[in-house]
Motif scaffolding. Structure first.
Motif, PDB file in Angstrom:
ATOM      1  N   ARG A 163      72.507   6.075 -23.404  1.00 50.79           N
ATOM      2  CA  ARG A 163      72.269   7.090 -22.381  1.00 50.79           C
ATOM      3  C   ARG A 163      70.777   7.212 -22.083  1.00 50.79           C
ATOM      4  N   GLY A 164      70.447   7.291 -20.791  1.00 51.08           N
ATOM      5  CA  GLY A 164      69.057   7.420 -20.365  1.00 51.08           C
ATOM      6  C   GLY A 164      68.485   6.137 -19.793  1.00 51.08           C
ATOM      7  N   GLU A 165      69.137   5.012 -20.094  1.00 48.46           N
ATOM      8  CA  GLU A 165      68.688   3.748 -19.531  1.00 48.46           C
ATOM      9  C   GLU A 165      69.273   3.557 -18.134  1.00 48.46           C
ATOM     10  N   LYS A 166      68.522   2.899 -17.278  1.00 43.39           N
ATOM     11  CA  LYS A 166      68.957   2.678 -15.905  1.00 43.39           C
ATOM     12  C   LYS A 166      68.918   1.187 -15.593  1.00 43.39           C
ATOM     13  N   LEU A 167      70.035   0.675 -15.110  1.00 48.20           N
ATOM     14  CA  LEU A 167      70.095  -0.736 -14.751  1.00 48.20           C
ATOM     15  C   LEU A 167      69.357  -0.971 -13.441  1.00 48.20           C
ATOM     16  N   PRO A 168      68.647  -2.090 -13.324  1.00 49.88           N
ATOM     17  CA  PRO A 168      67.957  -2.401 -12.072  1.00 49.88           C
ATOM     18  C   PRO A 168      68.950  -2.645 -10.942  1.00 49.88           C
ATOM     19  N   LYS A 169      68.500  -2.403  -9.727  1.00 47.10           N
ATOM     20  CA  LYS A 169      69.376  -2.535  -8.567  1.00 47.10           C
ATOM     21  C   LYS A 169      69.904  -3.946  -8.422  1.00 47.10           C
ATOM     22  N   TRP A 170      69.064  -4.943  -8.745  1.00 41.13           N
ATOM     23  CA  TRP A 170      69.519  -6.322  -8.586  1.00 41.13           C
ATOM     24  C   TRP A 170      70.721  -6.625  -9.472  1.00 41.13           C
ATOM     25  N   PHE A 171      70.741  -6.030 -10.674  1.00 41.60           N
ATOM     26  CA  PHE A 171      71.859  -6.295 -11.582  1.00 41.60           C
ATOM     27  C   PHE A 171      73.140  -5.678 -11.033  1.00 41.60           C
ATOM     28  N   ASN A 172      73.055  -4.428 -10.612  1.00 42.35           N
ATOM     29  CA  ASN A 172      74.239  -3.755 -10.068  1.00 42.35           C
ATOM     30  C   ASN A 172      74.768  -4.471  -8.833  1.00 42.35           C
ATOM     31  N   THR A 173      73.862  -4.928  -7.984  1.00 38.83           N
ATOM     32  CA  THR A 173      74.276  -5.582  -6.746  1.00 38.83           C
ATOM     33  C   THR A 173      74.904  -6.949  -7.003  1.00 38.83           C
ATOM     34  N   LEU A 174      74.299  -7.732  -7.869  1.00 45.00           N
ATOM     35  CA  LEU A 174      74.744  -9.106  -8.087  1.00 45.00           C
ATOM     36  C   LEU A 174      75.919  -9.218  -9.063  1.00 45.00           C
ATOM     37  N   TYR A 175      76.002  -8.291 -10.022  1.00 45.81           N
ATOM     38  CA  TYR A 175      76.991  -8.449 -11.085  1.00 45.81           C
ATOM     39  C   TYR A 175      77.914  -7.238 -11.245  1.00 45.81           C
ATOM     40  N   GLY A 176      77.692  -6.201 -10.456  1.00 49.41           N
ATOM     41  CA  GLY A 176      78.434  -4.958 -10.639  1.00 49.41           C
ATOM     42  C   GLY A 176      79.935  -5.088 -10.526  1.00 49.41           C
ATOM     43  N   LYS A 177      80.416  -5.979  -9.665  1.00 50.43           N
ATOM     44  CA  LYS A 177      81.860  -6.118  -9.478  1.00 50.43           C
ATOM     45  C   LYS A 177      82.544  -6.774 -10.680  1.00 50.43           C
ATOM     46  N   ASP A 178      81.765  -7.416 -11.531  1.00 51.89           N
ATOM     47  CA  ASP A 178      82.337  -8.131 -12.674  1.00 51.89           C
ATOM     48  C   ASP A 178      82.283  -7.336 -13.975  1.00 51.89           C
ATOM     49  N   ILE A 179      81.608  -6.192 -13.959  1.00 50.32           N
ATOM     50  CA  ILE A 179      81.389  -5.488 -15.223  1.00 50.32           C
ATOM     51  C   ILE A 179      81.840  -4.031 -15.125  1.00 50.32           C
ATOM     52  N   GLU A 180      82.050  -3.447 -16.295  1.00 49.67           N
ATOM     53  CA  GLU A 180      82.285  -2.002 -16.399  1.00 49.67           C
ATOM     54  C   GLU A 180      81.295  -1.483 -17.430  1.00 49.67           C
ATOM     55  N   LEU A 181      80.372  -0.660 -16.978  1.00 45.59           N
ATOM     56  CA  LEU A 181      79.303  -0.181 -17.854  1.00 45.59           C
ATOM     57  C   LEU A 181      79.683   1.141 -18.498  1.00 45.59           C
ATOM     58  N   ASN A 182      79.564   1.185 -19.820  1.00 50.63           N
ATOM     59  CA  ASN A 182      79.840   2.394 -20.595  1.00 50.63           C
ATOM     60  C   ASN A 182      78.522   2.909 -21.168  1.00 50.63           C
ATOM     61  N   ILE A 183      78.100   4.075 -20.709  1.00 49.78           N
ATOM     62  CA  ILE A 183      76.834   4.654 -21.152  1.00 49.78           C
ATOM     63  C   ILE A 183      77.110   5.801 -22.110  1.00 49.78           C
ATOM     64  N   SER A 184      76.589   5.696 -23.306  1.00 53.11           N
ATOM     65  CA  SER A 184      76.769   6.743 -24.309  1.00 53.11           C
ATOM     66  C   SER A 184      75.774   6.529 -25.433  1.00 53.11           C
ATOM     67  N   SER A 185      75.558   7.574 -26.202  1.00 59.47           N
ATOM     68  CA  SER A 185      74.692   7.467 -27.382  1.00 59.47           C
ATOM     69  C   SER A 185      75.460   7.792 -28.651  1.00 59.47           C
ATOM     70  N   PHE A 186      76.776   7.509 -28.638  1.00 62.59           N
ATOM     71  CA  PHE A 186      77.565   7.852 -29.824  1.00 62.59           C
ATOM     72  C   PHE A 186      77.259   6.938 -31.004  1.00 62.59           C
ATOM     73  N   LEU A 187      76.644   5.774 -30.722  1.00 64.13           N
ATOM     74  CA  LEU A 187      76.128   4.894 -31.772  1.00 64.13           C
ATOM     75  C   LEU A 187      74.654   4.635 -31.505  1.00 64.13           C
ATOM     76  N   PRO A 188      73.838   4.505 -32.553  1.00 65.08           N
ATOM     77  CA  PRO A 188      72.409   4.235 -32.352  1.00 65.08           C
ATOM     78  C   PRO A 188      72.177   2.891 -31.667  1.00 65.08           C
ATOM     79  N   LYS A 189      71.040   2.794 -31.035  1.00 63.71           N
ATOM     80  CA  LYS A 189      70.660   1.571 -30.335  1.00 63.71           C
ATOM     81  C   LYS A 189      70.398   0.441 -31.325  1.00 63.71           C
ATOM     82  N   ASN A 190      70.960  -0.723 -31.019  1.00 64.25           N
ATOM     83  CA  ASN A 190      70.624  -1.991 -31.673  1.00 64.25           C
ATOM     84  C   ASN A 190      71.035  -2.113 -33.144  1.00 64.25           C
ATOM     85  N   ILE A 191      71.890  -1.237 -33.658  1.00 66.17           N
ATOM     86  CA  ILE A 191      72.377  -1.472 -35.019  1.00 66.17           C
ATOM     87  C   ILE A 191      73.703  -2.235 -34.947  1.00 66.17           C
ATOM     88  N   SER A 192      73.939  -3.074 -35.935  1.00 67.67           N
ATOM     89  CA  SER A 192      75.168  -3.857 -36.040  1.00 67.67           C
ATOM     90  C   SER A 192      75.392  -4.716 -34.797  1.00 67.67           C
TER      91      SER A 192
END
Length: 253
Positions: A108-137
């Motif tokens: 949560r708090g991170e923002k994807l660049p517009k180019w990513f959303n435009t070029l790849y948005g139809k292929d992905i489903e983004l889940n934003i949350s901080s229920f787990l710490p960043k970069n562990i496991s």
């Protein structure tokens, strides 16, 4: 193009992994000015595929090449996780085929660049949350000439439960748990102790106990936060007193 620019171009072509996205922001940080970037584009060495995003020459960057740019150039935590990581990278898949978008997770708090959303948005489903710490496991996946970070099997399981039952059915989650013969209980212990989703913690323990793998007995449940108050997993389900959840029949298809 002068000698210095040619030298910079040689560095660019020999040091950046092919078939990935080169972001304008990253190039600027590395000393390639906007004017120099435009010059490279004009001369055909860089191809602008969207504002702020390039490929080298005629490279084709797929989703993994774009995620590489997010992680390595923009320092974002966005990664493939959940059911996608389980199916595609850890070979954990039940026998009911589903066509889903690639499941990406970010903090949560991170923002994807517009180019990513435009070029790849139809292929992905983004889940934003901080229920787990960043970069562990996390684990690294090799894509030939570059690597990306994806969720470990254990982290992907908790990410899947985060989506249960709204996007992942309870039965599907149960079938996945039946396949978890070889896992790292110590890794689960670390994740569960830092997981802030009470629903995920309770559902994990309930499904683990129901399937009754040997590794479940190695977890120290006293260190896992189960919160207070009931949690409804399934509307109209039965109350499980031990984990204080309202849940349906996990074996029901």
């Amino acid at each position: 193009m002068n000698t210095e620019n040619k030298s910079n171009l040689k560095y660019l072509l020999s040091n950046f992994p092919r078939n990935t996205i080169l972001t304008s922001k990253y190039l600027t940080q590395k000393g390639f000015s906007h004017d120099l970037q435009k010059s490279y584009e004009h001369n055909g060495w860089l191809k602008r595929i969207f504002q702020g995003a390039y490929t080298i020459l005629e490279d084709k960057a797929d989703l993994n090449g774009a995620i590489y740019a997010l992680q390595e150039q923009l320092n974002l935590s966005v990664h493939i996780g959940g059911i996608t990581a389980l199916n595609e990278y850890h070979n954990i898949m039940h026998n009911i085929p589903f066509e889903r978008k690639q499941q990406l997770f970010g903090i949560r708090g991170e923002k994807l660049p517009k180019w990513f959303n435009t070029l790849y948005g139809k292929d992905i489903e983004l889940n934003i949350s901080s229920f787990l710490p960043k970069n562990i496991s996390m684990t690294e996946q090799n894509h030939g000439n570059f690597k990306t970070k994806v969720s470990s099997l254990e982290r992907a399981i908790l990410e899947m439960l985060y989506q249960t039952p709204d996007k992942i059915t309870l039965n599907e989650a149960y079938q996945i748990f039946e396949l978890l013969i070889t896992v790292k209980p110590k890794e689960f212990q670390i994740l569960l102790e830092q997981c802030t989703s009470i629903k995920v913690n309770r559902l994990f323990l309930y499904l683990s106990e129901t399937v009754n793998h040997n590794w479940f007995k190695r977890l120290d449940l006293s260190k896992i936060d189960l919160g207070k108050g009931a949690r409804e997993i399934t509307k109209g389900g039965k109350h499980n007193k031990k984990y204080n959840i309202i849940i349906g029949d996990v074996t029901e298809i």
